[in-house]
Design a protein around this motif. Sequence first.
Motif, PDB file in Angstrom:
ATOM      1  N   SER A 204       0.846  -1.192   0.000  1.00 18.86           N
ATOM      2  CA  SER A 204       0.000   0.000   0.000  1.00 18.86           C
ATOM      3  C   SER A 204       0.883   1.245   0.000  1.00 18.86           C
ATOM      4  CB  SER A 204      -0.900   0.030   1.235  1.00 18.86           C
ATOM      5  OG  SER A 204      -1.799  -1.041   1.222  1.00 18.86           O
ATOM      6  N   PRO A 205       0.582   2.227  -0.858  1.00 13.87           N
ATOM      7  CA  PRO A 205       1.400   3.448  -0.892  1.00 13.87           C
ATOM      8  C   PRO A 205       1.196   4.268   0.385  1.00 13.87           C
ATOM      9  CG  PRO A 205      -0.454   3.645  -2.410  1.00 13.87           C
ATOM     10  CD  PRO A 205      -0.498   2.256  -1.839  1.00 13.87           C
ATOM     11  N   THR A 206       2.267   4.881   0.825  1.00 17.12           N
ATOM     12  CA  THR A 206       2.207   5.779   1.976  1.00 17.12           C
ATOM     13  C   THR A 206       2.787   7.124   1.586  1.00 17.12           C
ATOM     14  OG1 THR A 206       4.367   5.116   2.798  1.00 17.12           O
ATOM     15  CG2 THR A 206       2.474   3.854   3.606  1.00 17.12           C
ATOM     16  N   SER A 207       2.515   8.130   2.383  1.00 18.79           N
ATOM     17  CA  SER A 207       3.096   9.452   2.121  1.00 18.79           C
ATOM     18  C   SER A 207       3.145  10.231   3.425  1.00 18.79           C
ATOM     19  CB  SER A 207       2.280  10.221   1.074  1.00 18.79           C
ATOM     20  OG  SER A 207       1.010  10.554   1.592  1.00 18.79           O
ATOM     21  N   SER A 208       3.997  11.241   3.428  1.00 20.33           N
ATOM     22  CA  SER A 208       4.075  12.150   4.559  1.00 20.33           C
ATOM     23  C   SER A 208       4.504  13.513   4.026  1.00 20.33           C
ATOM     24  CB  SER A 208       5.056  11.639   5.615  1.00 20.33           C
ATOM     25  OG  SER A 208       6.351  11.578   5.086  1.00 20.33           O
ATOM     26  N   GLN A 209       4.370  14.537   4.886  1.00 21.98           N
ATOM     27  CA  GLN A 209       4.688  15.890   4.452  1.00 21.98           C
ATOM     28  C   GLN A 209       5.233  16.673   5.639  1.00 21.98           C
ATOM     29  OE1 GLN A 209       1.245  18.104   3.172  1.00 21.98           O
ATOM     30  NE2 GLN A 209       2.472  19.537   2.003  1.00 21.98           N
ATOM     31  N   SER A 210       6.209  17.508   5.368  1.00 20.08           N
ATOM     32  CA  SER A 210       6.743  18.427   6.366  1.00 20.08           C
ATOM     33  C   SER A 210       6.572  19.840   5.825  1.00 20.08           C
ATOM     34  CB  SER A 210       8.227  18.140   6.610  1.00 20.08           C
ATOM     35  OG  SER A 210       8.779  19.137   7.431  1.00 20.08           O
ATOM     36  N   VAL A 211       6.031  20.734   6.643  1.00 16.07           N
ATOM     37  CA  VAL A 211       5.813  22.111   6.220  1.00 16.07           C
ATOM     38  C   VAL A 211       6.588  23.025   7.165  1.00 16.07           C
ATOM     39  CG1 VAL A 211       4.103  23.925   5.853  1.00 16.07           C
ATOM     40  CG2 VAL A 211       3.518  21.547   5.338  1.00 16.07           C
ATOM     41  N   THR A 212       7.478  23.829   6.608  1.00 15.54           N
ATOM     42  CA  THR A 212       8.241  24.787   7.396  1.00 15.54           C
ATOM     43  C   THR A 212       7.594  26.152   7.217  1.00 15.54           C
ATOM     44  OG1 THR A 212      10.254  23.524   7.042  1.00 15.54           O
ATOM     45  CG2 THR A 212      10.521  25.796   7.763  1.00 15.54           C
ATOM     46  N   GLN A 213       7.256  26.784   8.328  1.00 19.21           N
ATOM     47  CA  GLN A 213       6.597  28.082   8.290  1.00 19.21           C
ATOM     48  C   GLN A 213       7.630  29.197   8.289  1.00 19.21           C
ATOM     49  OE1 GLN A 213       4.285  28.957  11.775  1.00 19.21           O
ATOM     50  NE2 GLN A 213       3.348  30.757  10.886  1.00 19.21           N
ATOM     51  N   THR A 214       7.416  30.185   7.449  1.00 13.00           N
ATOM     52  CA  THR A 214       8.267  31.366   7.406  1.00 13.00           C
ATOM     53  C   THR A 214       7.440  32.558   7.867  1.00 13.00           C
ATOM     54  OG1 THR A 214       9.523  30.493   5.556  1.00 13.00           O
ATOM     55  CG2 THR A 214       9.650  32.859   5.920  1.00 13.00           C
ATOM     56  N   VAL A 215       8.006  33.347   8.770  1.00 10.33           N
ATOM     57  CA  VAL A 215       7.332  34.529   9.290  1.00 10.33           C
ATOM     58  C   VAL A 215       8.236  35.726   9.032  1.00 10.33           C
ATOM     59  CG1 VAL A 215       6.418  35.629  11.367  1.00 10.33           C
ATOM     60  CG2 VAL A 215       6.223  33.168  11.093  1.00 10.33           C
ATOM     61  N   ASN A 216       7.669  36.802   8.550  1.00 14.57           N
ATOM     62  CA  ASN A 216       8.436  38.022   8.291  1.00 14.57           C
ATOM     63  C   ASN A 216       8.069  39.093   9.303  1.00 14.57           C
ATOM     64  OD1 ASN A 216       9.758  37.124   5.911  1.00 14.57           O
ATOM     65  ND2 ASN A 216       7.860  37.422   4.788  1.00 14.57           N
ATOM     66  N   GLY A 217       9.030  39.934   9.627  1.00  9.10           N
ATOM     67  CA  GLY A 217       8.778  41.054  10.521  1.00  9.10           C
ATOM     68  C   GLY A 217       9.873  42.080  10.362  1.00  9.10           C
ATOM     69  N   SER A 218       9.684  43.230  10.948  1.00  2.00           N
ATOM     70  CA  SER A 218      10.730  44.247  10.922  1.00  2.00           C
ATOM     71  C   SER A 218      10.621  45.091  12.189  1.00  2.00           C
ATOM     72  CB  SER A 218      10.622  45.127   9.680  1.00  2.00           C
ATOM     73  OG  SER A 218       9.440  45.901   9.725  1.00  2.00           O
ATOM     74  N   HIS A 219      11.712  45.745  12.518  1.00  2.00           N
ATOM     75  CA  HIS A 219      11.746  46.611  13.701  1.00  2.00           C
ATOM     76  C   HIS A 219      12.677  47.775  13.416  1.00  2.00           C
ATOM     77  CE1 HIS A 219      11.401  47.656  17.928  1.00  2.00           C
ATOM     78  NE2 HIS A 219      12.706  47.891  17.927  1.00  2.00           N
ATOM     79  N   SER A 220      12.232  48.955  13.730  1.00  2.00           N
ATOM     80  CA  SER A 220      13.051  50.153  13.577  1.00  2.00           C
ATOM     81  C   SER A 220      13.470  50.614  14.970  1.00  2.00           C
ATOM     82  CB  SER A 220      12.237  51.242  12.874  1.00  2.00           C
ATOM     83  OG  SER A 220      12.990  52.422  12.777  1.00  2.00           O
ATOM     84  N   PHE A 221      14.756  50.751  15.195  1.00  2.00           N
ATOM     85  CA  PHE A 221      15.319  51.168  16.474  1.00  2.00           C
ATOM     86  C   PHE A 221      16.033  52.495  16.255  1.00  2.00           C
ATOM     87  CE2 PHE A 221      18.947  50.193  19.671  1.00  2.00           C
ATOM     88  CZ  PHE A 221      18.323  50.921  20.675  1.00  2.00           C
ATOM     89  N   THR A 222      15.504  53.558  16.828  1.00  2.00           N
ATOM     90  CA  THR A 222      16.067  54.893  16.655  1.00  2.00           C
ATOM     91  C   THR A 222      16.856  55.283  17.896  1.00  2.00           C
ATOM     92  OG1 THR A 222      14.186  55.533  15.270  1.00  2.00           O
ATOM     93  CG2 THR A 222      15.507  57.324  16.219  1.00  2.00           C
ATOM     94  N   ILE A 223      18.058  55.775  17.691  1.00  2.00           N
ATOM     95  CA  ILE A 223      18.891  56.257  18.793  1.00  2.00           C
ATOM     96  C   ILE A 223      19.001  57.769  18.641  1.00  2.00           C
ATOM     97  CG2 ILE A 223      21.169  56.196  19.867  1.00  2.00           C
ATOM     98  CD1 ILE A 223      21.378  53.301  18.736  1.00  2.00           C
ATOM     99  N   LYS A 224      18.301  58.475  19.494  1.00  3.18           N
ATOM    100  CA  LYS A 224      18.361  59.939  19.469  1.00  3.18           C
ATOM    101  C   LYS A 224      19.524  60.374  20.354  1.00  3.18           C
ATOM    102  CE  LYS A 224      13.602  60.717  18.297  1.00  3.18           C
ATOM    103  NZ  LYS A 224      13.572  61.396  17.049  1.00  3.18           N
ATOM    104  N   GLY A 225      20.279  61.334  19.898  1.00  2.00           N
ATOM    105  CA  GLY A 225      21.432  61.799  20.663  1.00  2.00           C
ATOM    106  C   GLY A 225      22.605  60.841  20.561  1.00  2.00           C
ATOM    107  N   TYR A 226      22.800  60.270  19.379  1.00  2.00           N
ATOM    108  CA  TYR A 226      23.887  59.301  19.177  1.00  2.00           C
ATOM    109  C   TYR A 226      25.240  59.871  19.620  1.00  2.00           C
ATOM    110  CZ  TYR A 226      27.642  56.840  16.864  1.00  2.00           C
ATOM    111  OH  TYR A 226      28.820  56.196  16.619  1.00  2.00           O
ATOM    112  N   SER A 227      25.504  61.145  19.321  1.00  2.00           N
ATOM    113  CA  SER A 227      26.814  61.708  19.653  1.00  2.00           C
ATOM    114  C   SER A 227      27.068  61.690  21.162  1.00  2.00           C
ATOM    115  CB  SER A 227      26.954  63.129  19.100  1.00  2.00           C
ATOM    116  OG  SER A 227      25.941  63.961  19.638  1.00  2.00           O
ATOM    117  N   LEU A 228      26.017  61.700  21.969  1.00  2.00           N
ATOM    118  CA  LEU A 228      26.180  61.611  23.421  1.00  2.00           C
ATOM    119  C   LEU A 228      26.495  60.185  23.854  1.00  2.00           C
ATOM    120  CD1 LEU A 228      23.215  63.890  24.537  1.00  2.00           C
ATOM    121  CD2 LEU A 228      25.658  64.474  24.460  1.00  2.00           C
TER     122      LEU A 228
END
Length: 125
Positions: A7-31
Motif C-alpha cells: 500500500s502506498p504511503t506518504s508524509s509531508q513536512s511544512v516549514t513556516q516562514t514569518v516576516n517582521g521588521s523593527h526600527s530602532f532609533t537612537i536619538k542623541g547618538y553623539s552623546l
Amino acid sequence: MPSPVGSPTSSQSVTQTVNGSHSFTIKGYSLAKGMGIGKHIASESFTVGGYQWAIYFYPDGKNPEDNSTYVSVFVALASEGTDVRALFELTLLDQSGRGKHKVHSHFDRALESCPYTLKYLGSLW
C-alpha cells in the motif's frame, strides 16, 4: 495499525516562514559615543514568529579589539527558545535620514550559509 504490504504511503513536512521588521532609533547618538567599549543601548523587545527579539547597539564596539573605532550591532533572542532559526538584515540609517548602510544581510549570501541558529535566550548575532 500497520499498512498492508504494497500500500502506498506518504508524509509531508511544512516549514513556516514569518516576516517582521523593527526600527530602532537612537536619538542623541553623539552623546552615546564614548560611553565605553562593551556598553550597549538596547531596543525595546519586539515579537516576530512568536519569539521576543531585541537589538543591541554598542557605540564604541563590543570587544576591546574594536578599539572604539567601530560600532557593533546585534540581533538577540530575548525569549526562551532553542535552535531558533532566523534570517535577518541590519541596516544603519544616518542622522540625515538619507544615507543607508547595510551592515549585514543573510539575503545576499549563499543559501547553504543561512539561516543562522540562535541556540538559547540571550544568543546574539
